[in-house]
Design an enzyme around this catalytic site. Structure first.
Site, PDB file in Angstrom:
ATOM      1  N   ASP A 136       9.806  10.490  48.303  1.00 13.03           N
ATOM      2  CA  ASP A 136       9.290  11.798  47.892  1.00 13.03           C
ATOM      3  C   ASP A 136       7.765  11.753  47.938  1.00 13.03           C
ATOM      4  O   ASP A 136       7.166  10.678  47.955  1.00 13.03           O
ATOM      5  CB  ASP A 136       9.802  12.121  46.480  1.00 13.03           C
ATOM      6  CG  ASP A 136       9.903  13.615  46.224  1.00 13.03           C
ATOM      7  OD1 ASP A 136       9.232  14.393  46.936  1.00 13.03           O
ATOM      8  OD2 ASP A 136      10.639  14.010  45.290  1.00 13.03           O
ATOM      9  N   HIS A 151      14.855  14.940  49.058  1.00 14.48           N
ATOM     10  CA  HIS A 151      15.460  16.227  48.681  1.00 14.48           C
ATOM     11  C   HIS A 151      15.070  17.374  49.617  1.00 14.48           C
ATOM     12  O   HIS A 151      13.932  17.475  50.047  1.00 14.48           O
ATOM     13  CB  HIS A 151      15.149  16.579  47.221  1.00 14.48           C
ATOM     14  CG  HIS A 151      13.707  16.857  46.901  1.00 14.48           C
ATOM     15  ND1 HIS A 151      13.186  18.127  46.920  1.00 14.48           N
ATOM     16  CD2 HIS A 151      12.686  16.049  46.532  1.00 14.48           C
ATOM     17  CE1 HIS A 151      11.916  18.089  46.579  1.00 14.48           C
ATOM     18  NE2 HIS A 151      11.572  16.832  46.344  1.00 14.48           N
ATOM     19  N   GLU A 192      16.424  18.514  43.240  1.00 14.93           N
ATOM     20  CA  GLU A 192      15.356  17.672  42.679  1.00 14.93           C
ATOM     21  C   GLU A 192      14.305  18.476  41.945  1.00 14.93           C
ATOM     22  O   GLU A 192      13.835  18.075  40.891  1.00 14.93           O
ATOM     23  CB  GLU A 192      14.700  16.844  43.797  1.00 14.93           C
ATOM     24  CG  GLU A 192      13.804  15.709  43.288  1.00 14.93           C
ATOM     25  CD  GLU A 192      12.394  16.135  42.905  1.00 14.93           C
ATOM     26  OE1 GLU A 192      11.712  15.370  42.219  1.00 14.93           O
ATOM     27  OE2 GLU A 192      11.967  17.249  43.284  1.00 14.93           O
TER      28      GLU A 192
HETATM   29 ZN    ZN Z   1       9.567  16.420  45.708  1.00 15.51          ZN
END
Ligand code: ZN
Length: 349
Positions: A242, A70, A221
């Site tokens: 992530d 993201h 996100e």
């Molecule tokens: Zn993150």
């Protein structure tokens, strides 16, 4: 696939964190990513909420794989133009006021004008306020000092500033001689840079992937619903890339790739996790297994929104996340190497 170009990846991280993109205002950074992918002759499309999807055809197009990272970050919004010419702000994403105290920021007006400022406690000056140290860091006590001659709400409004304007925080990005990357928003722009470099390698080295693979650069996100849509019915595996969460009792560090086994949403897919560990072992990639206590990812958001997929989460370890973030280039490298092997591996099902 050749080894990743670390220098280019670090440059890309620096470029990405320098483009303000709080959740809700990500057009500029998405345009940057779009151009990067267009130069690689890759067609992309935007979803309605503003994220970007790139697809690379694989040998097998009946089963798909999806990877996401993201570009949206923490930030704030003008909540109130105060009578003293300062701004009260409302936070975007999950973090505490103390982590932005003293930070330089930028206010973007609805006409696109950019004005700088500093986020401060109202009672900052120790020469004036007895309780400067003790006063609570909260919405009432913290305000934006605008770098313009303004003393009233009217003067602030004359600059074009209004409730709802986005406020972004200065990343203060720095790459140290020892290979550390210090910056805000490494969550998750470090991973976005890794994915973009991976796509670049696939394209420039003409790598034929085993399955059709989608890359979703998600833009919501931090507020919980970035990558939970635009997943094709053929998608079997969905991997969120992530940040790994560091702290007391965590095994994640700044030097390895963190493979998440469970977070606040529950365990990630067992077999996919085992496959990721096997790939790491076979290729001598340094990894850590970990549980993130207060964390949810785009992969768990995708499951929650009803997609029948095999979900996983990996990423570089980020110290002091959602605040004064730092990682090391070895964590970037290990994450990139695992992803290289992953996109060329067999699916779980
Ligand atoms: Zn993150």
């Amino acid at each position: 696939m050749a080894n990743i170009n670390l220098e280019e990846t670090l440059k890309l991280i620096t470029d990405l964190v320098s483009i303000p993109s709080p959740s809700g205002n990500t057009n500029e950074v998405i345009t940057f990513v779009e151009k990067f992918l267009a130069e690689l002759r890759l067609k992309t499309s935007r979803n309605r909420k503003g994220g970007l999807i790139a697809t690379i055809e694989g040998k097998d197009s009946s089963k798909h794989r999806m990877l996401t990272a993201h570009v949206d970050t923490l930030g704030a919004m003008v909540k109130e133009v105060k009578s003293n010419g300062r701004l009260k702000i409302d936070l975007i994403g999950g973090f505490k006021y103390n982590s932005i105290e003293g930070e330089y920021c930028q206010i973007e007006t609805s006409s696109g004008k950019k004005i700088t400022g500093t986020i401060l406690m109202h009672q900052t000056s120790v020469h004036v306020y007895k309780d400067a140290g003790k006063a609570e860091r909260n919405q009432d006590n913290m305000e934006v000092r605008i770098d313009e001659k303004v003393h009233t709400a009217e003067e602030v409004r004359a600059l074009g500033i209004e409730v709802g304007d986005f406020v972004s925080f200065d990343p203060r990005v720095e790459v140290t001689p020892g290979g550390y990357i210090k910056s805000r928003h490494l969550d998750d722009k470090a991973s976005v840079a890794i994915l973009l470099q991976l796509i670049k390698q696939i394209q420039t080295e003409n790598i034929h992937l085993p399955y059709t693979t989608h890359f979703l650069i998600s833009n919501n996100e931090e507020i919980g619903y970035g990558g939970n849509s635009n997943i094709t019915p053929e998608t079997v595996e969905y991997l969120a890339v992530d940040m790994g969460a560091m702290g007391d009792g965590q095994s994640t560090d700044e030097y390895t790739v963190s493979i998440c086994v469970k977070d606040a949403s529950g365990p990630y897919h067992y077999q996919l996790r085992k496959n990721l560990v096997r790939l790491a072992l076979e290729n001598k990639i340094d990894y850590k297994l970990d549980i993130y206590p207060f964390y949810g990812s785009d992969a768990s958001a995708a499951i929650r929104s009803g997609h029948d997929i095999v979900h996983g989460l990996i990423g570089p370890g980020i110290d002091s996340s959602h605040a004064f973030e730092r990682t090391h280039q070895s964590s970037i490298e290990n994450t990139a190497r695992l992803l290289n092997k992953y996109v060329q591996s067999e699916l779980v099902l």
